[in-house]
Structure formats: C-alpha cells, structure tokens
Design a protein around this motif. Structure first.
Motif, PDB file in Angstrom:
ATOM      1  N   GLN A  49       0.850  -1.176   0.000  1.00 29.54           N
ATOM      2  CA  GLN A  49       0.000   0.000   0.000  1.00 29.54           C
ATOM      3  C   GLN A  49       0.892   1.234   0.000  1.00 29.54           C
ATOM      4  O   GLN A  49       1.747   1.378   0.860  1.00 29.54           O
ATOM      5  CB  GLN A  49      -0.877  -0.027   1.258  1.00 29.54           C
ATOM      6  N   PHE A  50       0.716   2.126  -0.962  1.00 28.83           N
ATOM      7  CA  PHE A  50       1.556   3.302  -1.077  1.00 28.83           C
ATOM      8  C   PHE A  50       0.770   4.570  -0.761  1.00 28.83           C
ATOM      9  O   PHE A  50       0.615   5.440  -1.590  1.00 28.83           O
ATOM     10  CB  PHE A  50       2.171   3.398  -2.481  1.00 28.83           C
ATOM     11  N   ASP A  51       0.243   4.655   0.427  1.00 31.10           N
ATOM     12  CA  ASP A  51      -0.427   5.878   0.855  1.00 31.10           C
ATOM     13  C   ASP A  51       0.034   6.201   2.268  1.00 31.10           C
ATOM     14  O   ASP A  51       0.946   5.584   2.795  1.00 31.10           O
ATOM     15  CB  ASP A  51      -1.951   5.735   0.770  1.00 31.10           C
ATOM     16  N   GLU A  52      -0.619   7.166   2.894  1.00 31.22           N
ATOM     17  CA  GLU A  52      -0.201   7.599   4.226  1.00 31.22           C
ATOM     18  C   GLU A  52      -0.330   6.500   5.271  1.00 31.22           C
ATOM     19  O   GLU A  52       0.385   6.494   6.256  1.00 31.22           O
ATOM     20  CB  GLU A  52      -1.020   8.822   4.648  1.00 31.22           C
ATOM     21  N   GLU A  53      -1.224   5.568   5.072  1.00 32.74           N
ATOM     22  CA  GLU A  53      -1.426   4.510   6.058  1.00 32.74           C
ATOM     23  C   GLU A  53      -0.597   3.271   5.748  1.00 32.74           C
ATOM     24  O   GLU A  53      -0.605   2.318   6.514  1.00 32.74           O
ATOM     25  CB  GLU A  53      -2.910   4.135   6.105  1.00 32.74           C
ATOM     26  N   GLY A  54       0.106   3.245   4.641  1.00 34.17           N
ATOM     27  CA  GLY A  54       0.850   2.060   4.223  1.00 34.17           C
ATOM     28  C   GLY A  54       2.257   2.035   4.760  1.00 34.17           C
ATOM     29  O   GLY A  54       3.208   1.995   3.994  1.00 34.17           O
ATOM     30  N   GLY A  55       2.428   2.047   6.050  1.00 34.08           N
ATOM     31  CA  GLY A  55       3.754   2.063   6.665  1.00 34.08           C
ATOM     32  C   GLY A  55       4.639   0.931   6.195  1.00 34.08           C
ATOM     33  O   GLY A  55       5.790   1.134   5.838  1.00 34.08           O
ATOM     34  N   GLU A  56       4.125  -0.292   6.171  1.00 32.17           N
ATOM     35  CA  GLU A  56       4.925  -1.449   5.752  1.00 32.17           C
ATOM     36  C   GLU A  56       5.308  -1.345   4.287  1.00 32.17           C
ATOM     37  O   GLU A  56       6.455  -1.581   3.921  1.00 32.17           O
ATOM     38  CB  GLU A  56       4.145  -2.744   6.007  1.00 32.17           C
ATOM     39  N   GLY A  57       4.357  -0.999   3.446  1.00 39.29           N
ATOM     40  CA  GLY A  57       4.632  -0.865   2.017  1.00 39.29           C
ATOM     41  C   GLY A  57       5.656   0.212   1.758  1.00 39.29           C
ATOM     42  O   GLY A  57       6.539   0.055   0.923  1.00 39.29           O
ATOM     43  N   THR A  58       5.552   1.306   2.478  1.00 32.50           N
ATOM     44  CA  THR A  58       6.490   2.401   2.308  1.00 32.50           C
ATOM     45  C   THR A  58       7.889   1.961   2.708  1.00 32.50           C
ATOM     46  O   THR A  58       8.858   2.262   2.021  1.00 32.50           O
ATOM     47  CB  THR A  58       6.036   3.616   3.147  1.00 32.50           C
ATOM     48  N   THR A  59       8.003   1.209   3.787  1.00 29.69           N
ATOM     49  CA  THR A  59       9.303   0.716   4.235  1.00 29.69           C
ATOM     50  C   THR A  59       9.928  -0.200   3.189  1.00 29.69           C
ATOM     51  O   THR A  59      11.110  -0.078   2.873  1.00 29.69           O
ATOM     52  CB  THR A  59       9.160  -0.037   5.574  1.00 29.69           C
ATOM     53  N   VAL A  60       9.136  -1.098   2.649  1.00 28.55           N
ATOM     54  CA  VAL A  60       9.635  -2.010   1.619  1.00 28.55           C
ATOM     55  C   VAL A  60      10.069  -1.220   0.390  1.00 28.55           C
ATOM     56  O   VAL A  60      11.137  -1.484  -0.187  1.00 28.55           O
ATOM     57  CB  VAL A  60       8.572  -3.075   1.253  1.00 28.55           C
ATOM     58  N   ALA A  61       9.286  -0.244  -0.006  1.00 31.26           N
ATOM     59  CA  ALA A  61       9.627   0.565  -1.177  1.00 31.26           C
ATOM     60  C   ALA A  61      10.923   1.332  -0.946  1.00 31.26           C
ATOM     61  O   ALA A  61      11.781   1.399  -1.832  1.00 31.26           O
ATOM     62  CB  ALA A  61       8.485   1.525  -1.500  1.00 31.26           C
TER      63      ALA A  61
END
Length: 144
Positions: free
Chosen positions: A65-77
């Motif tokens: 998930q690439f939005d404000e709530e997507g902490g895990e996705g953002t970390t992976v990205a």
C-alpha cells in the motif's frame, strides 16, 4: 646560438613527453588493485540487485500500500529503492574502474582527464580509479 637553445629545449621537451610517467611495477600494482576492487564492487552490485528483487518476490501484487497509512509498504519501497541505488552506485564504480584499466593500457593513466595535469601518486594509491585531480573534482572545473 638562440636557435640551438630552442632546438635543444624542444628536443628535451619531446623526450620528456615521450617518457612514461610510471614504471611497469607501479602500473602492475595499480592493475591488481583495480581488478580486486572491480570484483568487490561487481559482487556488491549483484547482491544489492538481488536483495531489491527479493523484496518484490516476497510480496503479492497489490499487497503493498503506497499511501499515508501504508507504513509497511512504504518501508519495503524505501528499502528496495535504497538497494537499487546502491547497486547502481557500485556498477558506476565498476565502469570507472574499467575506464582506469583502459587508461593503463593506452598510457594515459595518472593524468587528469579534465586538465591533463598529473594526478598525485598518493591519490592514485588511495583511489586507483581516480580520473581527476582533487582540485578539479572538488571545484567542478571544466563542468561549467
């Protein structure tokens, strides 16, 4: 007599230009260092690339998930982008090393590619693929 002096200095100047800057022992040492560093950087580039690819492989499509709530996705990205950037930097260094090896072969090793002035031996020992003098690299001369 003035002609003789200028002819003599021109002749000595051409002899000086024709003489190689480094002896074969130094060039062999630098070639060994460059090949060792090339292998190290190439290995790093491949490992970082593999790590970036494995981050994608462990995720399901749509799982990130690439939005404000997507902490895990953002970390992976961010981790993936970091790995890709490090891989790219390592590959860039490999290309600089390849260029230095080519300069050894064509007799231009140890001279600044921008100014043509000799690169200090201490700099070459520290960074064998150095292509510019510190003054040129730090000051950005020739890049304007």
């Amino acid at each position: 007599m003035a002609k003789s002096k200028s002819t003599k200095s021109a002749a000595s100047g051409s002899k000086k230009a024709a003489k190689p800057r480094f002896n074969q022992k130094f060039l062999d040492e630098m070639r060994r260092k460059l090949l060792k560093e090339r292998a190290k950087y190439l290995h790093s580039a491949e490992e970082y690339q593999a790590e970036a690819e494995s981050l994608l492989a462990t995720r399901e499509p749509g799982d990130v998930q690439f939005d404000e709530e997507g902490g895990e996705g953002t970390t992976v990205a961010v981790e993936r982008e970091r790995d890709l950037a490090l891989s790219s930097q390592a590959r860039h260094t490999v290309s600089q090393i390849d260029a230095a090896l080519e300069r050894i072969e064509n007799g231009t090793y140890g001279y600044c590619i921008t100014s043509g002035a000799p690169i200090p031996i201490a700099r070459l020992r520290a960074i064998p693929w150095a292509a510019e003098r510190v003054e040129v690299k730090a000051g950005g001369l020739g890049r304007r």
